[in-house]
Design an enzyme around this catalytic site. Structure first.
Site: not given
Length: 685
Positions: A234, A238, A454
């Site tokens: 998607p 197209k 982190e």
């Protein structure tokens, strides 16, 4: 599309008959009805009201006393009463009405009616106060007698006969195709507006060239393809490419969606397919574009009970029309879908869809070209490097890149800027990939755990990276479902996965859990998303890629679900002993890389503390700061921090949902990024 095609007599044949918004017949019927009602009302004034029946003498007395309303009187001759017979109607003052009584409910004027013969003096007196009407009484009697019947007949015709006709016409139009013919608009899309899929443009442009000059191909025996199927994820363009074909083609272009064939009545889908091709033959040569063809082209016989007979009838009709006995010379079918795996094999064979054009996610050069196309409408600062943006957005489709520039423009407008700067695009990229920043209320302990988590990811990746996937940014600001994120910027698009880099990825994924254990002496559920990600990677290495001692053997194969056609289960085609070996191999990979991350962080414990303190102070640091901490033991570059526009995005602790963490984590890992904190700290694992 040329003007000649627009003016052709077949132009309207490709469209459904639309209902007229203005119908003169209906307007005429309503005008007749309203006119008749008004005429009836004026021909019988006072009808339906409480009239007073007066004699001629009483009327003369009321006129002399000034009690008659001169504006309301009407005097008409009545031959039934003789030569001097008249009928006088009007309004007179009500003797019961008391003007001094505020609560009086009696009307001030009441209607009256007088029938009788008038002498000449009476006639002259009454003519001064009432209007004389000398119209034909015969016509009045006819109108009064037959007008109610005419009104009833007109209403019955309008309510029943016309509705039955419309209902019959609507029933006959069920089988009509809903294909619409596109006309050349002022700002139509052409091949110049499509970027990032050069091979697909070449495939489709050959069809347009054949329609423009068919003799060029026919001289050497070539024939035009009957169908072109465009497949791809998607957002890859197209439908945009089909719009470009419509803009470039000099022939009629019909467009229809696959869902337009689906109807609540049996046989309507097949009838619409036949009607669509019939319209195409009348306008041949032409192009018919079917968007989302998987709505009608799914595999026949799939599912329990043999599938949907109505949908299969529609598919059978489509198969016959595309390549049957009759043929459809001059009608080219272009279809688009992002689920080619569910299409029927008979639909994909040559002779129906001769070409399958794959439109994949754009590469680095494709992303750069797409950004250049969409950036024409965006006011960008001179410092913006679209090549850097393209390199920093692996895995983005064309729609994602267009959304990236739009989000960057919205962010710049939020900060009252006149142009879009590089930091606006970086913030837009982080917002699309991870979600918007949320100023969640966190205490010092949660912020410290998130910062070390982190920092563990960032330091391990900075140590093990070979220059392929450097650290881009580290933050402890919550985004989406994560409390913090460690982002990477790949040097190139990842086409192959080497064993060494996959092991480094697993090691980096376990860096957050290792940092928690070293610093806190305890572990939390914050690494749940990391554990799912590294386990999935290790399973691929063992079962799909043959990167362990079990050898290059694929264990387990994907199986489509009998109803959904989705890859949701893995069939076990190996023994229990092999299953134990697979589990052991997966466990060994994750365990070894976890101990490796522990060794790295223990060796760089001081740098871990410095990086965590920097995150607690600045909340967000760049990849260059992590490298400076590793090399010099401190940050030497200033941290550029953007002020927050509004605090409306604040959340509360515990808003995260652990169930969606794995999907977000896998999405980020596919784009070369790692979400270090996917669930709220303290949530049950």
């Amino acid at each position: 599309m040329s003007e000649s095609s627009n003016k052709s007599p077949n132009k309207d044949s490709g469209r459904n008959p639309q209902p007229e918004r203005f119908q003169p017949k209906v307007l005429l019927i309503w005008l007749v009805i309203i006119t008749a009602i008004i005429a009836l009302w004026y021909s019988m004034p006072g009808a339906g009201s409480n009239q007073r029946q007066l004699s001629v003498s009483e009327l003369i007395m009321a006129v002399n006393e000034g009690a008659v309303n001169q504006d309301s009187g009407v005097m008409k001759p009545d031959p039934t009463l003789g030569k001097e017979g008249y009928i006088v109607t009007g309004e007179m003052r009500n003797p019961k009405f008391d003007p001094d009584d505020i609560n009086s409910k009696e009307p001030k004027l009441v209607p009256f009616r007088v029938e009788g013969r008038l002498t000449e003096s009476d006639f002259l007196l009454l003519r001064e106060v009432v209007a004389e009407r000398r119209s034909s009484t015969a016509l009045q009697e006819i109108l009064v007698s037959f007008l109610p019947f005419l009104l009833i007949i007109g209403l019955l015709y309008f309510l029943f006969v016309r509705q039955l006709k419309n209902a019959g016409r609507g029933a006959m139009s069920f089988g009509k195709s809903k294909a619409k013919m596109l006309t050349r608009e002022k700002d139509s899309i052409t091949f110049k507006d499509v970027a990032g899929c050069d091979e697909a443009k070449e495939e489709v442009s050959e069809v347009v060239d054949f329609l423009r000059d068919p003799k060029k191909f026919q001289r050497i025996g070539g024939r035009i393809p009957k169908g072109v199927l465009m497949v791809g994820p998607p957002g890859t363009g197209k439908t945009l490419l089909a719009k470009a074909v419509a803009g470039e083609a000099d022939v009629p272009f019909f467009t229809i969606s696959g869902s337009d064939f689906v109807e609540m009545f049996v046989g309507v889908g097949a009838a619409r397919v036949r009607d669509m091709f019939e319209q195409g033959r009348k306008s041949a040569p032409c192009i018919v574009f079917i968007d989302e063809i998987d709505a009608v082209g799914r595999q026949r016989g799939a599912g329990l009970g043999g599938g949907n007979d109505e949908r299969e009838q529609t598919l059978n009709s489509l198969l016959v029309e595309m390549d049957g006995f009759d043929g459809h010379e001059g009608v080219i079918i272009i279809a688009a879908t992002n689920r080619p795996d569910v299409l029927d094999n008979a639909l994909l064979r040559p002779g129906r869809f001769d070409r399958q054009v794959t439109i994949d996610l754009p590469d680095l050069n494709g992303r750069h070209e797409i950004l250049l196309v969409h950036a024409k409408k965006i006011a960008l600062d001179e410092s913006v490097e679209l090549e850097h943006v393209a390199r920093n957005t692996p895995g983005f489709s064309g729609a994602d890149l267009a959304n990236l520039l739009n989000e960057g423009a919205l962010i710049a407008a939020r900060y009252n800027k006149k142009v879009v700067e590089m930091q606006d695009l970086d913030e837009a990229r982080d917002k699309i990939s991870f979600g918007r920043e949320r100023r969640r209320l966190m205490d010092d302990e949660d912020r410290k755990i998130t910062a070390y988590h982190e920092a563990g990811h960032a330091l391990v990746q900075a140590v093990v990276d070979d220059g392929h996937l450097p650290v881009h940014k580290v933050t402890i600001i919550p985004r989406g479902q994560s409390l913090g994120s460690t982002m990477f910027m790949p040097k190139k698009d990842v086409l192959n996965h080497s064993k060494r880099r996959l092991l480094n990825q697993v090691c980096c994924g376990m860096g957050g859990r290792a940092a928690e254990e070293i610093v806190m002496g305890d572990i939390t559920s914050g690494a749940s998303g990391d554990i799912r990600m590294v386990t999935k990677t290790a399973r691929h290495m063992v079962c799909d890629w043959g990167m362990t001692e079990l050898g290059p053997v694929a264990y387990g194969e994907n199986k489509d679900h009998i109803f959904l056609g989705q890859e949701i289960e893995r069939s076990q085609n190996y023994s229990e002993q092999t299953a134990q070996k697979i589990d052991t191999a997966i466990h060994d990979i994750v365990e070894e890389q976890y101990h490796r991350s522990l060794e790295i962080l223990n060796k760089h414990r001081k740098e871990l503390d410095v990086c965590a303190e920097a995150l607690l102070e600045h909340e967000t640091i760049d990849g260059k700061h992590v490298l400076e901490i590793l090399e010099f033991g401190e940050m030497r570059s200033p941290v550029i921090k953007r002020e927050i526009v509004s605090e409306n995005a604040q959340g509360s602790e515990g808003d995260g949902v652990e169930g969606s963490a794995a999907e977000e984590d896998n999405k980020n890992s596919d784009k070369g990024e790692l979400a270090g904190e996917d669930t709220p700290v303290g949530a049950p694992a």
